[in-house]
Scaffold this motif. Structure first.
Motif, short mmCIF file in Angstrom:
data_model
loop_
_atom_site.label_atom_id
_atom_site.label_comp_id
_atom_site.label_asym_id
_atom_site.label_seq_id
_atom_site.Cartn_x
_atom_site.Cartn_y
_atom_site.Cartn_z
N VAL A 49 -1.34 0.33 4.96
CA VAL A 49 -0.46 0.99 4.00
C VAL A 49 0.14 -0.04 3.06
N THR A 50 0.37 0.38 1.81
CA THR A 50 1.20 -0.46 0.96
C THR A 50 2.62 -0.28 1.47
N PHE A 51 3.39 -1.34 1.41
CA PHE A 51 4.68 -1.42 2.11
C PHE A 51 5.67 -2.06 1.14
N ASN A 52 6.24 -1.24 0.28
CA ASN A 52 7.07 -1.74 -0.79
C ASN A 52 8.53 -1.35 -0.60
N VAL A 53 9.36 -2.36 -0.43
CA VAL A 53 10.79 -2.13 -0.25
C VAL A 53 11.33 -1.46 -1.51
N ASN A 54 12.21 -0.49 -1.34
CA ASN A 54 12.78 0.26 -2.46
C ASN A 54 13.78 -0.62 -3.22
N TRP A 55 13.20 -1.57 -3.91
CA TRP A 55 13.97 -2.57 -4.63
C TRP A 55 13.08 -3.00 -5.78
N PRO A 56 13.03 -2.21 -6.87
CA PRO A 56 12.05 -2.42 -7.95
C PRO A 56 11.96 -3.85 -8.47
N ALA A 57 13.08 -4.55 -8.61
CA ALA A 57 13.04 -5.93 -9.11
C ALA A 57 12.25 -6.83 -8.17
N LEU A 58 12.33 -6.55 -6.88
CA LEU A 58 11.61 -7.34 -5.88
C LEU A 58 10.10 -7.15 -6.04
N ILE A 59 9.66 -5.91 -6.14
CA ILE A 59 8.23 -5.62 -6.28
C ILE A 59 7.71 -6.21 -7.60
N GLU A 60 8.50 -6.08 -8.66
CA GLU A 60 8.09 -6.62 -9.95
C GLU A 60 7.92 -8.13 -9.88
N ALA A 61 8.82 -8.82 -9.20
CA ALA A 61 8.77 -10.29 -9.12
C ALA A 61 7.75 -10.80 -8.12
N LEU A 62 7.57 -10.10 -7.00
CA LEU A 62 6.75 -10.61 -5.90
C LEU A 62 5.43 -9.89 -5.71
N GLY A 63 5.27 -8.74 -6.32
CA GLY A 63 4.04 -7.97 -6.12
C GLY A 63 4.13 -7.06 -4.90
N GLN A 64 3.05 -6.36 -4.66
CA GLN A 64 3.00 -5.41 -3.55
C GLN A 64 2.67 -6.10 -2.22
N THR A 65 3.03 -5.41 -1.17
CA THR A 65 2.73 -5.86 0.19
C THR A 65 1.81 -4.83 0.83
N LEU A 66 0.89 -5.31 1.65
CA LEU A 66 -0.01 -4.45 2.41
C LEU A 66 0.20 -4.76 3.88
N VAL A 67 0.46 -3.74 4.67
CA VAL A 67 0.62 -3.90 6.12
C VAL A 67 -0.53 -3.17 6.79
N THR A 68 -1.21 -3.88 7.69
CA THR A 68 -2.33 -3.30 8.44
C THR A 68 -2.05 -3.44 9.92
N TYR A 69 -2.27 -2.35 10.65
CA TYR A 69 -2.20 -2.36 12.10
C TYR A 69 -3.61 -2.18 12.64
N GLU A 70 -4.03 -3.09 13.50
CA GLU A 70 -5.31 -2.97 14.21
C GLU A 70 -4.99 -2.74 15.67
N ILE A 71 -5.56 -1.70 16.24
CA ILE A 71 -5.28 -1.29 17.62
C ILE A 71 -6.58 -1.33 18.40
N GLU A 72 -6.60 -2.11 19.47
CA GLU A 72 -7.84 -2.26 20.24
C GLU A 72 -7.54 -2.23 21.74
N GLN A 73 -8.29 -1.39 22.47
CA GLN A 73 -8.17 -1.34 23.93
C GLN A 73 -8.78 -2.61 24.50
N ILE A 74 -8.03 -3.30 25.33
CA ILE A 74 -8.50 -4.51 26.01
C ILE A 74 -8.18 -4.32 27.49
N GLY A 75 -9.14 -3.88 28.26
CA GLY A 75 -8.89 -3.60 29.67
C GLY A 75 -7.85 -2.50 29.81
N ASP A 76 -6.77 -2.79 30.55
CA ASP A 76 -5.70 -1.80 30.75
C ASP A 76 -4.60 -1.93 29.70
#
Length: 170
Positions: A78-105
């Motif tokens: 998901v794009t993950f942009n704090v509701n702070w327009p000046a921040l997004i304008e200055a720093l760009g967008q953020t992408l957060v990814t969750y990877e979920i994998e079964q490993i044994g139990d």
């Protein structure tokens, strides 16, 4: 959205005694997320192009974004942009990814925070401080039924770096 320019700056991996389905539910449920995400509620339309919103405990908009990848119960980006327009304008967008994998139990949960442009370590301090607490609380909640409560001060280095960039900080 072309995410090829986004580069990971922060990657956390945690092992949880749970199932992929329960981890997925915890990451995508407003009721569940309130318990481990500092009282914030995740509201998500689980389809590519769907909305991703995080609301503060009082219901105010805190983070907004869009679902980029949705493969239940294995992967969510998901794009993950704090509701702070000046921040997004200055720093760009953020992408957060969750990877979920079964490993044994257990489940290996990997959280990747990527940015569309390089950021200074001081700017990244906020996420690097917050993500371990959020993921640790998620792990505790899934394994014991009780979230881990971590009391933290605001990320001082990040706030100082933003102020130096001319971004008004709370």
């Amino acid at each position: 959205m072309d995410i090829s320019a986004f580069k990971p700056e922060t990657v956390y991996t945690i092992y949880i005694a749970s199932t992929p389905e329960k981890v997925w539910q915890a990451l995508t449920s407003a009721e569940f997320s309130r318990q481990y995400f500092f009282g914030n509620a995740v509201e998500i339309d689980l389809k590519v192009g769907g909305s991703y919103i995080v609301r503060t405990p009082d219901g105010a908009l805190h983070i907004s974004g869009e679902v980029i990848e949705c493969e239940p119960p294995r992967r969510l980006s998901v794009t993950f942009n704090v509701n702070w327009p000046a921040l997004i304008e200055a720093l760009g967008q953020t992408l957060v990814t969750y990877e979920i994998e079964q490993i044994g139990d257990a489940v290996r949960l990997t959280m990747i925070e990527a940015h569309e442009r390089p950021l200074a370590d001081d700017i990244l301090e906020g996420g690097r401080q917050g993500w371990p607490a959020i993921l640790s609380s998620l792990k505790s909640l899934l394994e014991t039924g009780q979230p881990l409560v971590v009391k933290m001060a605001p990320p001082a280095k990040m706030l100082a770096a933003l102020k130096a960039l001319g971004i008004a900080v709370p």
